[in-house]
Design an enzyme around this catalytic site. Sequence first.
Site, mmCIF file in Angstrom:
data_model
loop_
_atom_site.group_PDB
_atom_site.id
_atom_site.type_symbol
_atom_site.label_atom_id
_atom_site.label_comp_id
_atom_site.label_asym_id
_atom_site.label_seq_id
_atom_site.Cartn_x
_atom_site.Cartn_y
_atom_site.Cartn_z
ATOM 1 N N HIS A 40 0.823 -1.219 0.000
ATOM 2 C CA HIS A 40 0.000 0.000 0.000
ATOM 3 C C HIS A 40 0.852 1.262 0.000
ATOM 4 O O HIS A 40 1.930 1.314 0.597
ATOM 5 C CB HIS A 40 -0.999 -0.006 1.167
ATOM 6 C CG HIS A 40 -0.387 0.001 2.534
ATOM 7 N ND1 HIS A 40 -0.084 1.165 3.203
ATOM 8 C CD2 HIS A 40 -0.062 -1.011 3.376
ATOM 9 C CE1 HIS A 40 0.401 0.870 4.399
ATOM 10 N NE2 HIS A 40 0.432 -0.440 4.527
ATOM 11 N N GLU A 86 -5.093 1.665 2.608
ATOM 12 C CA GLU A 86 -4.957 0.504 3.509
ATOM 13 C C GLU A 86 -5.208 0.904 4.959
ATOM 14 O O GLU A 86 -5.823 0.146 5.716
ATOM 15 C CB GLU A 86 -3.558 -0.107 3.371
ATOM 16 C CG GLU A 86 -3.393 -1.469 4.034
ATOM 17 C CD GLU A 86 -2.990 -1.411 5.501
ATOM 18 O OE1 GLU A 86 -3.072 -2.453 6.202
ATOM 19 O OE2 GLU A 86 -2.581 -0.318 5.967
ATOM 20 N N GLU A 87 -4.730 2.080 5.313
ATOM 21 C CA GLU A 87 -4.845 2.509 6.711
ATOM 22 C C GLU A 87 -6.271 2.913 7.081
ATOM 23 O O GLU A 87 -6.566 3.150 8.246
ATOM 24 C CB GLU A 87 -3.884 3.678 6.977
ATOM 25 C CG GLU A 87 -2.422 3.373 6.703
ATOM 26 C CD GLU A 87 -1.815 2.365 7.662
ATOM 27 O OE1 GLU A 87 -2.522 1.916 8.588
ATOM 28 O OE2 GLU A 87 -0.630 2.020 7.483
ATOM 29 N N HIS A 186 3.852 3.174 13.011
ATOM 30 C CA HIS A 186 2.811 4.211 13.027
ATOM 31 C C HIS A 186 3.218 5.424 13.865
ATOM 32 O O HIS A 186 2.374 6.044 14.523
ATOM 33 C CB HIS A 186 1.482 3.640 13.538
ATOM 34 C CG HIS A 186 0.762 2.822 12.520
ATOM 35 N ND1 HIS A 186 -0.498 2.289 12.745
ATOM 36 C CD2 HIS A 186 1.110 2.420 11.264
ATOM 37 C CE1 HIS A 186 -0.877 1.608 11.677
ATOM 38 N NE2 HIS A 186 0.078 1.674 10.767
#
Length: 311
Positions: A40, A86-87, A186
Amino acid sequence: MDHDVLKVYKGITNVIFRVRAKEPPSGRRVTKDAMLLGSHIDSTLPAPGAADDGIGVGVMLDVARVLVDRKKPFDNSVIFMWNGGEETLQDGSHLYSTQHETAKEVRAVINLEAAGTTGGALLFQATSKEMVEAFSHAPHPRGTVVAADVFASGVLMSDTDFVQFEQYLNVSGLDMAVVGHSYFYHTQKDRLDQIEPGAAQHFANNIQAILDHLLSPASPLHSDEPWSPPHMIYLSLYDRLFFSWSMEAATKAYSAIAAAVVALIVARVQWGQWKAYVLALLGNPLGQVAGIVSANLVAGVMVVLGRSLSW
């Protein structure tokens, strides 16, 4: 995916590149023969996303380059997809799996991810015996059924695009990720300078070797038979050796080992020192419980103080 999700999204960008040989070495051509590689192109705020998932994006670009530049014909076809969203509940992979014209050609998938910045890529999901066997062709295998069981248990509050491919394309595959030093996952420290030298090369070498097997005349992609469930035990050692065996063989071996251990204990234990044995038996699980409780207490205090992820 154990509950319904109402998905509404727009403006999602996926970049798709399909490669296939005009004259496959085996001479065979079937409709559903594509190997999908996915990573991604988005990242979570405020992370720059060098590892998650820049490393997967870069590995796929290099594998695509090798596949094209070496001008060597191969069986089946490859679809490279660099997806967005994706997130945000895997919107881009959902879009591809449910709406793109090439989705119906996909027979298997390898998803490239990252939840850390160091070390080689770990296999943490494998959904068929055939794909585990394909993984065994990796020159630097790193994977264990324990990682797959832990991820499948749901104890880790995380998911990847792989779940969309598995559910909507009804395919088998591998989910692999760099996971070392996950403290930067993250966060603002997910930067290029934090990625360990060699981590991307380890990932790329393994993906290339697995893909070469899946594009060979011996590939399971040629078969229309259903994928075999991964009822097996597998593990790797030192990024060099990979072992796998059936659950039936594992049950027999583990039973024999357990019986030998019990027999050894009965033969060698000095029953007059029973207090030491009780302490040893209780100390290990109690220590694990204490470690879990104390770690969560510290985490709770950090959250209350507003200092979560303060490292």
